[in-house]
Design a protein around this motif. Structure first.
Motif, mmCIF file in Angstrom:
data_model
loop_
_atom_site.group_PDB
_atom_site.id
_atom_site.type_symbol
_atom_site.label_atom_id
_atom_site.label_comp_id
_atom_site.label_asym_id
_atom_site.label_seq_id
_atom_site.Cartn_x
_atom_site.Cartn_y
_atom_site.Cartn_z
ATOM 1 N N LYS A 302 0.824 -1.226 0.000
ATOM 2 C CA LYS A 302 0.000 0.000 0.000
ATOM 3 C C LYS A 302 0.855 1.273 0.000
ATOM 4 O O LYS A 302 0.490 2.279 0.609
ATOM 5 N N THR A 303 1.996 1.218 -0.665
ATOM 6 C CA THR A 303 2.869 2.391 -0.758
ATOM 7 C C THR A 303 3.072 2.839 -2.209
ATOM 8 O O THR A 303 3.802 3.787 -2.459
ATOM 9 N N MET A 304 2.407 2.193 -3.154
ATOM 10 C CA MET A 304 2.582 2.568 -4.550
ATOM 11 C C MET A 304 1.938 3.919 -4.829
ATOM 12 O O MET A 304 0.843 4.217 -4.346
ATOM 13 N N THR A 305 2.612 4.741 -5.620
ATOM 14 C CA THR A 305 2.105 6.061 -5.983
ATOM 15 C C THR A 305 1.715 6.095 -7.461
ATOM 16 O O THR A 305 2.029 5.188 -8.233
ATOM 17 N N ASP A 306 1.048 7.198 -7.852
ATOM 18 C CA ASP A 306 0.706 7.384 -9.264
ATOM 19 C C ASP A 306 1.967 7.418 -10.126
ATOM 20 O O ASP A 306 1.962 6.944 -11.268
ATOM 21 N N VAL A 307 3.035 7.979 -9.581
ATOM 22 C CA VAL A 307 4.286 8.065 -10.334
ATOM 23 C C VAL A 307 4.860 6.675 -10.572
ATOM 24 O O VAL A 307 5.356 6.366 -11.664
ATOM 25 N N ASP A 308 4.796 5.803 -9.568
ATOM 26 C CA ASP A 308 5.264 4.425 -9.734
ATOM 27 C C ASP A 308 4.534 3.757 -10.899
ATOM 28 O O ASP A 308 5.147 3.112 -11.757
ATOM 29 N N ALA A 309 3.202 3.915 -10.908
ATOM 30 C CA ALA A 309 2.394 3.293 -11.961
ATOM 31 C C ALA A 309 2.709 3.896 -13.322
ATOM 32 O O ALA A 309 2.774 3.187 -14.329
ATOM 33 N N ILE A 366 5.030 12.109 -14.355
ATOM 34 C CA ILE A 366 6.357 11.912 -13.757
ATOM 35 C C ILE A 366 7.092 13.242 -13.605
ATOM 36 O O ILE A 366 7.638 13.555 -12.537
ATOM 37 N N SER A 367 7.106 14.044 -14.667
ATOM 38 C CA SER A 367 7.843 15.312 -14.603
ATOM 39 C C SER A 367 7.199 16.284 -13.619
ATOM 40 O O SER A 367 7.892 17.026 -12.920
ATOM 41 N N ARG A 368 5.859 16.251 -13.533
ATOM 42 C CA ARG A 368 5.179 17.127 -12.579
ATOM 43 C C ARG A 368 5.565 16.775 -11.149
ATOM 44 O O ARG A 368 5.765 17.662 -10.308
ATOM 45 N N SER A 369 5.712 15.492 -10.869
ATOM 46 C CA SER A 369 6.082 15.079 -9.499
ATOM 47 C C SER A 369 7.505 15.525 -9.174
ATOM 48 O O SER A 369 7.831 15.721 -8.009
ATOM 49 N N ILE A 370 8.346 15.646 -10.190
ATOM 50 C CA ILE A 370 9.726 16.084 -9.974
ATOM 51 C C ILE A 370 9.792 17.583 -9.708
ATOM 52 O O ILE A 370 10.526 18.053 -8.827
ATOM 53 N N LEU A 371 8.987 18.336 -10.460
ATOM 54 C CA LEU A 371 9.087 19.805 -10.419
ATOM 55 C C LEU A 371 8.232 20.464 -9.344
ATOM 56 O O LEU A 371 8.589 21.511 -8.809
ATOM 57 N N PRO A 373 7.592 19.893 -6.134
ATOM 58 C CA PRO A 373 8.199 20.202 -4.842
ATOM 59 C C PRO A 373 9.100 21.445 -4.875
ATOM 60 O O PRO A 373 9.371 22.048 -3.837
ATOM 61 N N LEU A 374 9.539 21.815 -6.071
ATOM 62 C CA LEU A 374 10.392 23.003 -6.210
ATOM 63 C C LEU A 374 9.590 24.229 -6.614
ATOM 64 O O LEU A 374 10.155 25.295 -6.917
ATOM 65 N N GLY A 375 8.247 24.060 -6.645
ATOM 66 C CA GLY A 375 7.391 25.198 -6.973
ATOM 67 C C GLY A 375 7.292 25.495 -8.442
ATOM 68 O O GLY A 375 6.770 26.545 -8.841
ATOM 69 N N ALA A 376 7.768 24.592 -9.280
ATOM 70 C CA ALA A 376 7.752 24.829 -10.731
ATOM 71 C C ALA A 376 6.567 24.100 -11.388
ATOM 72 O O ALA A 376 6.049 23.135 -10.856
#
Length: 376
Positions: A302-309, A366-371, A373-376
């Motif tokens: 129960k730790t899988m995220t949308d990014v993992d998928a 995927i790219s949204r999850s990366i950016l 947290p940095l406010g981008a």
């Protein structure tokens, strides 16, 4: 033991009918019902749902084994071995007897109706809507590319039922409805024919002032996307498993051809142009399998995220595309001849990069999850 059961079932009940279905573009109804009946005898039918309601009760690791093997053939055939949409576990009260349990026994079939002509990847722009009318709801709109093996008994239909103010502006409120085929104003028919997975239908659904009672809301009003998200995440992982299964079958064909086809006095696999393709294919398939296994372990925990998928869906579908294309190239002209299965698997592979969210959508997630947290 599970793997042996699935492999034996595929060899006896599925593979012998591939050419017929691809040629005719249809699974004969008697064949579909035969697959359905024999999958129940084998314990594969509704294996993904809990034992408490009559399902097989298999966890994600066990379902991974099944989905990967099913991926080696066409959805037109293996989808007769029903894995009912897990979103139906949100059924409550009378809905359990009316919708959920019949899907577990095979008495009913459902469709997951989300995509629209103007709202494919952009779900929040959906035009299908439902407005209150006393205690009831009036549903209007349309859906397309809603896939399934046979005419369903009901559809899980997503519709806009209003909007809410959020810190990021207005957000449409999406609700899931259970809509029976035969309801007044509900028109359903087989839609466009796809060159991938011939015989696996894409239905079009139209709703004109369809009156639905309050008991036909699945879950709660306004929580449709949350329900859909629970299903879509694992759906993308299962696409990854399917892609790995199909890639393995193609790879085995490529290896056998490269070892036995001779040119210039030696097997073509000895030439670096072919041998290096095989090496790359083997590495990519191993990497894809490990990516799926990682996501499955996370899902069980129960730790899988949308990014993992999304990572699974993106890499595995594109890996399959490369392996399918390389297999055709290794076969040369024979890879495109209808007498061999390579061209069918090549055609089928192309769809995997589109449905359940295109490669572009997965990259966006995927790219949204990366950016973010940095406010981008």
């Amino acid at each position: 033991m599970l793997l042996d059961t699935v492999k034996r079932f595929m060899e006896e009940e599925i593979y012998p009918h591939e050419d017929l279905v691809d040629r005719d573009g249809e699974v004969p109804i008697e064949l579909g019902r035969q697959i359905e009946a024999r999958s129940k005898q084998a314990g594969l039918f509704a294996a993904n749902l809990p034992e408490s309601i009559g399902g097989g009760g298999l966890d994600y690791e066990a379902m991974h084994i099944i989905e990967r093997e099913f991926g080696k053939t066409s959805h037109a055939l293996h989808s007769w071995i029903a894995r009912p949409t897990e979103i139906l576990l949100a059924c409550a009260g009378e809905q359990v007897e009316r919708y959920l349990l019949p899907c577990v026994t095979g008495g009913k079939r459902e469709l997951f109706a989300l995509t629209e002509p103007e709202a494919g990847s952009d779900i929040m722009s959906m035009r299908t809507n439902a407005r209150r009318n006393g205690k009831d709801w009036i549903l209007n709109g349309s859906k397309h590319f809603i896939s399934g093996p046979v005419m369903p008994d009901f559809a899980i239909v997503f519709a806009a039922t209003g909007s809410d103010e959020t810190p990021r502006g207005q957000r449409r409120r999406i609700t899931a409805f259970l809509v029976d085929v035969g309801e007044k104003g509900f028109d359903i028919a087989v839609g466009n024919k796809c060159v991938s997975y011939r015989g696996y239908h894409t239905f079009r659904l139209n709703f004109t002032d369809v009156r639905l009672g309050p008991g036909q809301i699945l879950g709660e009003e306004g929580y449709g996307l949350e329900l859909a998200g629970k299903w879509l995440g694992m759906g993308r992982v299962w696409v990854g498993a399917v892609c790995c299964g199909k890639a393995e079958r193609l790879f085995q064909m490529a290896v056998e051809w490269a070892a036995n086809r001779k040119q210039f006095g030696q097997p073509i696999g000895r030439f670096q142009g072919t041998g290096f393709k095989l090496a790359d294919m083997a590495v990519e398939l191993r990497a894809a399998d490990l990516l799926v296994e990682d996501a499955v372990r996370r899902a069980n925990a129960k730790t899988m995220t949308d990014v993992d998928a999304s990572m699974v869906k993106l890499y595995c579908s594109e890996m399959l595309g490369r392996i399918a294309d390389n297999t055709v190239q290794i076969y040369g002209g024979m890879g495109l001849m209808e007498e061999l299965p390579v061209q069918r698997l090549w055609r089928d592979s192309r769809l995997e990069r589109i449905w359940d969210g295109t490669s572009e959508i997965q990259r966006h997630i995927i790219s949204r999850s990366i950016l973010r947290p940095l406010g981008a």
